[in-house]
Design a protein around this motif. Sequence first.
Motif, PDB file in Angstrom:
ATOM      1  N   UNK A   1      31.614  38.036  26.543  1.00 62.41           N
ATOM      2  CA  UNK A   1      32.924  38.557  26.941  1.00 62.41           C
ATOM      3  C   UNK A   1      32.791  39.932  27.598  1.00 62.41           C
ATOM      4  N   UNK A   2      31.962  40.818  26.979  1.00 62.31           N
ATOM      5  CA  UNK A   2      31.755  42.148  27.531  1.00 62.31           C
ATOM      6  C   UNK A   2      31.121  42.075  28.910  1.00 62.31           C
ATOM      7  N   UNK A   3      30.158  41.131  29.079  1.00 60.64           N
ATOM      8  CA  UNK A   3      29.507  40.979  30.377  1.00 60.64           C
ATOM      9  C   UNK A   3      30.515  40.541  31.429  1.00 60.64           C
ATOM     10  N   UNK A   4      31.418  39.623  31.037  1.00 59.29           N
ATOM     11  CA  UNK A   4      32.438  39.143  31.966  1.00 59.29           C
ATOM     12  C   UNK A   4      33.368  40.278  32.383  1.00 59.29           C
ATOM     13  N   UNK A   5      33.747  41.127  31.416  1.00 60.08           N
ATOM     14  CA  UNK A   5      34.632  42.250  31.724  1.00 60.08           C
ATOM     15  C   UNK A   5      33.939  43.240  32.643  1.00 60.08           C
ATOM     16  N   UNK A   6      32.638  43.466  32.416  1.00 53.34           N
ATOM     17  CA  UNK A   6      31.876  44.385  33.267  1.00 53.34           C
ATOM     18  C   UNK A   6      31.825  43.871  34.694  1.00 53.34           C
ATOM     19  N   UNK A   7      31.566  42.568  34.849  1.00 52.10           N
ATOM     20  CA  UNK A   7      31.522  41.969  36.181  1.00 52.10           C
ATOM     21  C   UNK A   7      32.881  42.066  36.858  1.00 52.10           C
ATOM     22  N   UNK A   8      33.950  41.781  36.087  1.00 51.51           N
ATOM     23  CA  UNK A   8      35.313  41.852  36.638  1.00 51.51           C
ATOM     24  C   UNK A   8      35.644  43.263  37.089  1.00 51.51           C
ATOM     25  N   UNK A   9      35.214  44.263  36.307  1.00 57.21           N
ATOM     26  CA  UNK A   9      35.468  45.655  36.664  1.00 57.21           C
ATOM     27  C   UNK A   9      34.795  46.000  37.979  1.00 57.21           C
ATOM     28  N   UNK A  10      33.538  45.582  38.121  1.00 53.33           N
ATOM     29  CA  UNK A  10      32.807  45.889  39.349  1.00 53.33           C
ATOM     30  C   UNK A  10      33.400  45.164  40.545  1.00 53.33           C
ATOM     31  N   UNK A  11      33.873  43.929  40.342  1.00 51.96           N
ATOM     32  CA  UNK A  11      34.529  43.192  41.422  1.00 51.96           C
ATOM     33  C   UNK A  11      35.799  43.921  41.848  1.00 51.96           C
ATOM     34  N   UNK A  12      36.559  44.407  40.856  1.00 51.14           N
ATOM     35  CA  UNK A  12      37.788  45.154  41.153  1.00 51.14           C
ATOM     36  C   UNK A  12      37.475  46.425  41.942  1.00 51.14           C
ATOM     37  N   UNK A  13      36.440  47.152  41.505  1.00 56.05           N
ATOM     38  CA  UNK A  13      36.055  48.376  42.195  1.00 56.05           C
ATOM     39  C   UNK A  13      35.592  48.094  43.617  1.00 56.05           C
ATOM     40  N   UNK A  14      34.892  46.970  43.779  1.00 52.84           N
ATOM     41  CA  UNK A  14      34.338  46.624  45.091  1.00 52.84           C
ATOM     42  C   UNK A  14      35.393  46.083  46.047  1.00 52.84           C
ATOM     43  N   UNK A  15      36.563  45.733  45.551  1.00 54.52           N
ATOM     44  CA  UNK A  15      37.612  45.197  46.424  1.00 54.52           C
ATOM     45  C   UNK A  15      38.805  46.147  46.554  1.00 54.52           C
ATOM     46  N   UNK A  16      39.277  46.692  45.428  1.00 56.31           N
ATOM     47  CA  UNK A  16      40.469  47.546  45.457  1.00 56.31           C
ATOM     48  C   UNK A  16      40.202  48.864  46.180  1.00 56.31           C
ATOM     49  N   UNK A  17      39.108  49.546  45.815  1.00 55.78           N
ATOM     50  CA  UNK A  17      38.834  50.857  46.414  1.00 55.78           C
ATOM     51  C   UNK A  17      38.584  50.751  47.923  1.00 55.78           C
ATOM     52  N   UNK A  18      37.711  49.827  48.381  1.00 56.70           N
ATOM     53  CA  UNK A  18      37.562  49.694  49.845  1.00 56.70           C
ATOM     54  C   UNK A  18      38.873  49.304  50.530  1.00 56.70           C
ATOM     55  N   UNK A  19      39.700  48.495  49.853  1.00 56.16           N
ATOM     56  CA  UNK A  19      40.994  48.120  50.426  1.00 56.16           C
ATOM     57  C   UNK A  19      41.891  49.328  50.617  1.00 56.16           C
ATOM     58  N   UNK A  20      41.909  50.216  49.620  1.00 52.19           N
ATOM     59  CA  UNK A  20      42.728  51.431  49.725  1.00 52.19           C
ATOM     60  C   UNK A  20      42.177  52.363  50.804  1.00 52.19           C
ATOM     61  N   UNK A  21      40.849  52.378  50.956  1.00 47.40           N
ATOM     62  CA  UNK A  21      40.242  53.182  52.014  1.00 47.40           C
ATOM     63  C   UNK A  21      40.644  52.647  53.392  1.00 47.40           C
ATOM     64  N   UNK A  22      40.732  51.325  53.509  1.00 42.82           N
ATOM     65  CA  UNK A  22      41.163  50.717  54.767  1.00 42.82           C
ATOM     66  C   UNK A  22      42.595  51.107  55.090  1.00 42.82           C
ATOM     67  N   UNK A  23      43.459  51.060  54.064  1.00 45.67           N
ATOM     68  CA  UNK A  23      44.861  51.454  54.246  1.00 45.67           C
ATOM     69  C   UNK A  23      44.944  52.904  54.713  1.00 45.67           C
ATOM     70  N   UNK A  24      44.149  53.780  54.078  1.00 45.55           N
ATOM     71  CA  UNK A  24      44.156  55.197  54.450  1.00 45.55           C
ATOM     72  C   UNK A  24      43.683  55.383  55.886  1.00 45.55           C
ATOM     73  N   UNK A  25      42.654  54.630  56.279  1.00 44.71           N
ATOM     74  CA  UNK A  25      42.114  54.753  57.640  1.00 44.71           C
ATOM     75  C   UNK A  25      43.140  54.295  58.679  1.00 44.71           C
TER      76      UNK A  25
END
Length: 205
Positions: free
Chosen positions: A1-25
């Motif tokens: 379960x912890x491994x799944x949450x870690x993977x989900x967190x990294x997926x979120x970071x890899x998609x949400x943050x670049x998406x917000x950077x695109x919006x800012x650009x």
Amino acid sequence: MNSFLSISLWIALATIIPGMMTIAAIFGAIEIVIPGVSMVDHDAVNDNFIWLSISITIMILTQSFGILLERLFVKLKVYGRKPYKIKLPKGFSKCDEDLCEVNSTFEYNHLYLLLIRLREDEDSQGHLKRCLAQFFLTNNSLVSFLIGIISTLILIFKYPNCNPVLSWTYFGGLLFFLIVSYFVAKIRFDIMIKALWATRNLRNL
């Protein structure tokens, strides 16, 4: 379960943050290239979201430039050029006469290889992690001051009617903080190298 949450967190970071950077650009391009035309209504929610996106973009860019600066400085051996000897307490090591040679370039190049070999209990107090974090924090702050210095110079020459005393005082302050941070970075680099050497040698890793 912890491994799944870690993977989900990294997926979120890899998609949400670049998406917000695109919006800012995109927002920045429209605001600058087409003044007076905005892609959003300037209500509180949208303003906060845009500024959050811009803030995250600045943070990521600072880290990115910090990585490039760190790579350049290490390659040019700005933080340390020659191997040196450190004196350890008697009986603390197997080196001759308790003097051990430390090669900063070798130790730094094996940084991540060492980290993946460490077990959780081998840095239980977080000493090594703290040394690494302090070095990279100071290294990245060099980028912040450099950007501030360049921005200040551009504004001073673009707006010659600005307050020269206040403007150049601010420029001088940023330059002073840059120099101080550089020497702090050198000190923290040296501490980090010793921590890496100790972890690798004294624990037979």
